[in-house]
Design a protein around this motif. Structure first.
Motif, mmCIF file in Angstrom:
data_model
loop_
_atom_site.group_PDB
_atom_site.id
_atom_site.type_symbol
_atom_site.label_atom_id
_atom_site.label_comp_id
_atom_site.label_asym_id
_atom_site.label_seq_id
_atom_site.Cartn_x
_atom_site.Cartn_y
_atom_site.Cartn_z
ATOM 1 N N SER A 21 -8.344 -18.279 15.872
ATOM 2 C CA SER A 21 -7.012 -17.770 16.142
ATOM 3 C C SER A 21 -6.324 -17.349 14.855
ATOM 4 N N ALA A 22 -6.500 -18.174 13.803
ATOM 5 C CA ALA A 22 -5.860 -17.885 12.518
ATOM 6 C C ALA A 22 -6.558 -16.736 11.789
ATOM 7 N N CYS A 23 -7.858 -16.618 11.954
ATOM 8 C CA CYS A 23 -8.639 -15.693 11.124
ATOM 9 C C CYS A 23 -9.176 -14.519 11.924
ATOM 10 N N GLY A 24 -8.346 -13.951 12.760
ATOM 11 C CA GLY A 24 -8.770 -12.768 13.486
ATOM 12 C C GLY A 24 -8.524 -11.532 12.649
ATOM 13 N N LEU A 25 -7.916 -10.528 13.257
ATOM 14 C CA LEU A 25 -7.648 -9.287 12.543
ATOM 15 C C LEU A 25 -6.562 -9.453 11.488
ATOM 16 N N GLY A 26 -5.789 -10.544 11.563
ATOM 17 C CA GLY A 26 -4.734 -10.753 10.587
ATOM 18 C C GLY A 26 -5.249 -10.738 9.167
ATOM 19 N N ASN A 27 -6.367 -11.395 8.931
ATOM 20 C CA ASN A 27 -6.940 -11.435 7.591
ATOM 21 C C ASN A 27 -7.652 -10.144 7.229
ATOM 22 N N LEU A 28 -8.434 -9.621 8.139
ATOM 23 C CA LEU A 28 -9.325 -8.507 7.812
ATOM 24 C C LEU A 28 -8.647 -7.146 7.934
ATOM 25 N N TRP A 29 -7.736 -7.003 8.890
ATOM 26 C CA TRP A 29 -7.038 -5.733 9.060
ATOM 27 C C TRP A 29 -5.720 -5.719 8.296
ATOM 28 N N ARG A 30 -4.893 -6.749 8.467
ATOM 29 C CA ARG A 30 -3.523 -6.691 7.958
ATOM 30 C C ARG A 30 -3.401 -7.066 6.486
ATOM 31 N N PHE A 31 -4.098 -8.116 6.063
ATOM 32 C CA PHE A 31 -3.884 -8.631 4.710
ATOM 33 C C PHE A 31 -4.203 -7.605 3.612
ATOM 34 N N PRO A 32 -5.313 -6.856 3.686
ATOM 35 C CA PRO A 32 -5.591 -5.891 2.604
ATOM 36 C C PRO A 32 -4.479 -4.871 2.392
ATOM 37 N N TYR A 33 -3.937 -4.299 3.472
ATOM 38 C CA TYR A 33 -2.913 -3.275 3.242
ATOM 39 C C TYR A 33 -1.571 -3.888 2.835
ATOM 40 N N VAL A 34 -1.288 -5.132 3.255
ATOM 41 C CA VAL A 34 -0.071 -5.809 2.794
ATOM 42 C C VAL A 34 -0.174 -6.106 1.297
ATOM 43 N N VAL A 35 -1.365 -6.500 0.850
ATOM 44 C CA VAL A 35 -1.592 -6.694 -0.589
ATOM 45 C C VAL A 35 -1.387 -5.384 -1.336
ATOM 46 N N GLY A 36 -1.907 -4.280 -0.774
ATOM 47 C CA GLY A 36 -1.730 -2.974 -1.400
ATOM 48 C C GLY A 36 -0.262 -2.579 -1.496
ATOM 49 N N GLU A 37 0.522 -2.879 -0.447
ATOM 50 C CA GLU A 37 1.950 -2.565 -0.447
ATOM 51 C C GLU A 37 2.712 -3.352 -1.502
ATOM 52 N N ASN A 38 2.244 -4.554 -1.823
ATOM 53 C CA ASN A 38 2.994 -5.447 -2.697
ATOM 54 C C ASN A 38 2.380 -5.623 -4.085
ATOM 55 N N GLY A 39 1.500 -4.720 -4.462
ATOM 56 C CA GLY A 39 1.098 -4.650 -5.859
ATOM 57 C C GLY A 39 -0.087 -5.475 -6.298
ATOM 58 N N GLY A 40 -0.808 -6.121 -5.394
ATOM 59 C CA GLY A 40 -2.051 -6.783 -5.781
ATOM 60 C C GLY A 40 -1.929 -8.220 -6.220
#
Length: 455
Positions: A21-40
Motif C-alpha cells: 500500500s505504501a510502495c505503490g505508484l507513489g514511490n515509482l511514479w510520483r517521487f521522481p518528478y517531485v524530487v525534480g520539482e524541488n531541486g534534487g
C-alpha cells in the motif's frame, strides 16, 4: 447484519500489504518528478529526515489507534470524540473522502501502467517499430475515453480482490508479486547505473543544494511522506484494526517506514539516469517515468520481455495501493453501517470511485484547456489532496489520538518487555506526537500558504 472482522493470518501478510500500500505508484511514479520539482539532493535529505522523524511516529499512532479500537477510522474517531467530548468525527469522514478521491485519479495512473503492460504483451507478436508508436504516452494522453476504460478496468479488478476479504483476497495477491518486483527493480537500477549520465545524476541527487528549496518544499516532502506511508488516509487505522494481539505495532511501523524510504530512493536512482539521457523530457514532468522507461527498455537487449515483467509487477504494486485505499472506504462503511454487507459496500464504493474517475481521466483530452497555475486538472487535484488536505487530516488524526488515548495506553502499546530499545524510544515517540509532529505540520502548511502569495 454486521460482518465478522477479518485478521492477518501472518505478520508476513501484514507487512506485504502495508508495504504494498505504501510502495505503490507513489514511490515509482510520483517521487521522481517531485524530487525534480524541488531541486534534487536537498529535497531528498529533507524527505528522509521527515519520513523517519515524523512519518514513522504518526504511522505507529494510526496503527495503534486501529488496533486499540478494532475499528476503522470513522468509528475510531467517533470513539475518541465520545471519550474527550471534542468533535473528531470530521477527521474520519475527511480521511475516507480523501481516500476515495485519491483512488479515482490513482486509477487513471494505474490505467497508464495497464496500457503499457498490454502493449509490451502484444509486442511479443509484433515488430518493435509498431510497439514504439504505441508506447508513445502522448497518444494515450490525447485519448481520454481509452484512459477512462483502462481506469474502469483497474477499479473493477480492485473491487473483485477486495470483495474476497482480508485473508482470501489481499494477502494472496501481495505475497506472489512483491518479491519478484523487488528483483526486477534491482536489475533495472543496475542497468541504469551503467549509463553515461550516472555521475551527473548522483551529484544531482546526493549533493544537496539548499538554495533550490522553496517555501513549498517542506510541505511537499511531508505530503509525499504521508502519501507513500498511507498516513492520513485512514489506511493504517484500518490495517491496525486487523492486527493480531501479539503483533508489536512500533516494530511494524518502523519496518514499513524504512522499506518505503529505501524504495523511494531506489526509484529516483532507477528513473533519473534514464531521464538525464533523454534530455528532452523535463525532470518535473508528472509523466516522467512513463515517458522515459518504455523507450529505454525497448532499446536494450531483451527489453521487451523485461518490460513485460516490469510493468506486470508495477501494475501489481499499483493494485496493492488501490486495494488499501478501497479497503479504507469499505471497512469504514461496514463499521459505520452494521447492516451493510461487505460485498455490497465494496461494489457501491467501486461505483463511486468510477464516477469520480471521469474528470481526471478526461483531463488531458476533453478538459485539456482547463488549467490552473499552468497545471492540468489531475496535477491540481494531486496537489490539493496530497500537499494540503492530507497533512491536515494527518494532523487531525494525531490530535484525536493524543486526546483520546491515555499515556498509559500508549505506553502499553509501544513498550515491549522483550525489546529493550522500545523503552528508550518511547519518550522520543511521545515528544513527536505531542510537540514535534503538530508543529512541523502546521509550519509546513503556513510556509506553503506564504509560498502561494510569494509566487
Amino acid at each position: 447484519m454486521a460482518s465478522k472482522r477479518g485478521s492477518w493470518k501472518t505478520r508476513y501478510g501484514f507487512y506485504l500489504l502495508a508495504i504494498g500500500s505504501a510502495c505503490g505508484l507513489g514511490n515509482l511514479w510520483r517521487f521522481p518528478y517531485v524530487v525534480g520539482e524541488n531541486g534534487g539532493g536537498a529535497f531528498i535529505l529533507l524527505y528522509g529526515l521527515l519520513a523517519l522523524a515524523i512519518g514513522a511516529p504518526l504511522l505507529i499512532a494510526e496503527l495503534m489507534l486501529g488496533k486499540g479500537t478494532r475499528r476503522s477510522v470513522i468509528v475510531a474517531t467517533q470513539q475518541m470524540s465520545a471519550k474527550t467530548g471534542v468533535n473528531f468525527r470530521w477527521v474520519g469522514r475527511l480521511a475516507v473522502m480523501v481516500s476515495i478521491v485519491v483512488l479515482s485519479y490513482y486509477s487513471v495512473i494505474s490505467g497508464w501502467v495497464l496500457h503499457f503492460l498490454t502493449q509490451f504483451l502484444v509486442s511479443l507478436f509484433s515488430s518493435p517499430e509498431q510497439l514504439t508508436d504505441k508506447t508513445n504516452l502522448a497518444a494515450l494522453m490525447s485519448n481520454g475515453w481509452l484512459q477512462l476504460m483502462l481506469a474502469s478496468a483497474h477499479i473493477l479488478i480492485t473491487v473483485v480482490v477486495v470483495v474476497k476479504g482480508v485473508q482470501q483476497g489481499l494477502e494472496r495477491w501481495i505475497g506472489y508479486t512483491m518479491p519478484l518486483f523487488a528483483v526486477l527493480v534491482i536489475i533495472l537500477v543496475m542497468r541504469s547505473f551503467s549509463l553515461p549520465s550516472t555521475p551527473e545524476v548522483l551529484r544531482f541527487l546526493f549533493y544537496p543544494d539548499f538554495s533550490k528549496l522553496s517555501w513549498d518544499s517542506i510541505n511537499h516532502a511531508l505530503g509525499h511522506v504521508f502519501f507513500t506511508l498511507s498516513v492520513g488516509f485512514g489506511t493504517m487505522v484500518t490495517f491496525g484494526s486487523y492486527m493480531r494481539e501479539e503483533d508489536h505495532v512500533p516494530t511494524a511501523g518502523f519496518r514499513v517506514t524504512i522499506v518505503d524510504t529505501v524504495i523511494s530512493l531506489v526509484a529516483v536512482v532507477m528513473i533519473f539516469p534514464v531521464a538525464f539521457q533523454a534530455s528532452n523530457v523535463p525532470l518535473t514532468d508528472p509523466a516522467l517515468m512513463f515517458e522515459v522507461l518504455p523507450k529505454y527498455l525497448l532499446g536494450i537487449r531483451g527489453g521487451t520481455l523485461f518490460g513485460l515483467a516490469f510493468f506486470a509487477c508495477l501494475y501489481m504494486a499499483a493494485l496493492n495501493a488501490s486495494i488499501g485505499l478501497l479497503e479504507v472506504v469499505v471497512s469504514n462503511w461496514v463499521d459505520a453501517k452494521k447492516e451493510m454487507e461487505r460485498g455490497k459496500a465494496t461494489w457501491y464504493s467501486g461505483a463511486i470511485a468510477l464516477m469520480l474517475t471521469v474528470l481526471p481521466a478526461l483531463s488531458s483530452s476533453i478538459f485539456k484547456d482547463i488549467r490552473v497555475g499552468g497545471r492540468s486538472l489531475i496535477e491540481n487535484l494531486d496537489s490539493l489532496l496530497i500537499n494540503w488536505l492530507l497533512p491536515l487530516v494527518a494532523l487531525g488524526i494525531l490530535i484525536a489520538f493524543n486526546r483520546g488515548v491515555s499515556d498509559k495506553e500508549k505506553e502499553l502499546g509501544f513498550v515491549d518487555k522483550d525489546k529493550f530499545v522500545s523503552y528508550s524510544m518511547y519518550p522520543h515517540w511521545m515528544f513527536v506526537l505531542k510537540w514535534a509532529g503538530p508543529v512541523v505540520i502546521i509550519v509546513g502548511l503556513l510556509l506553503q500558504v506564504i509560498g502561494v502569495f510569494v509566487a
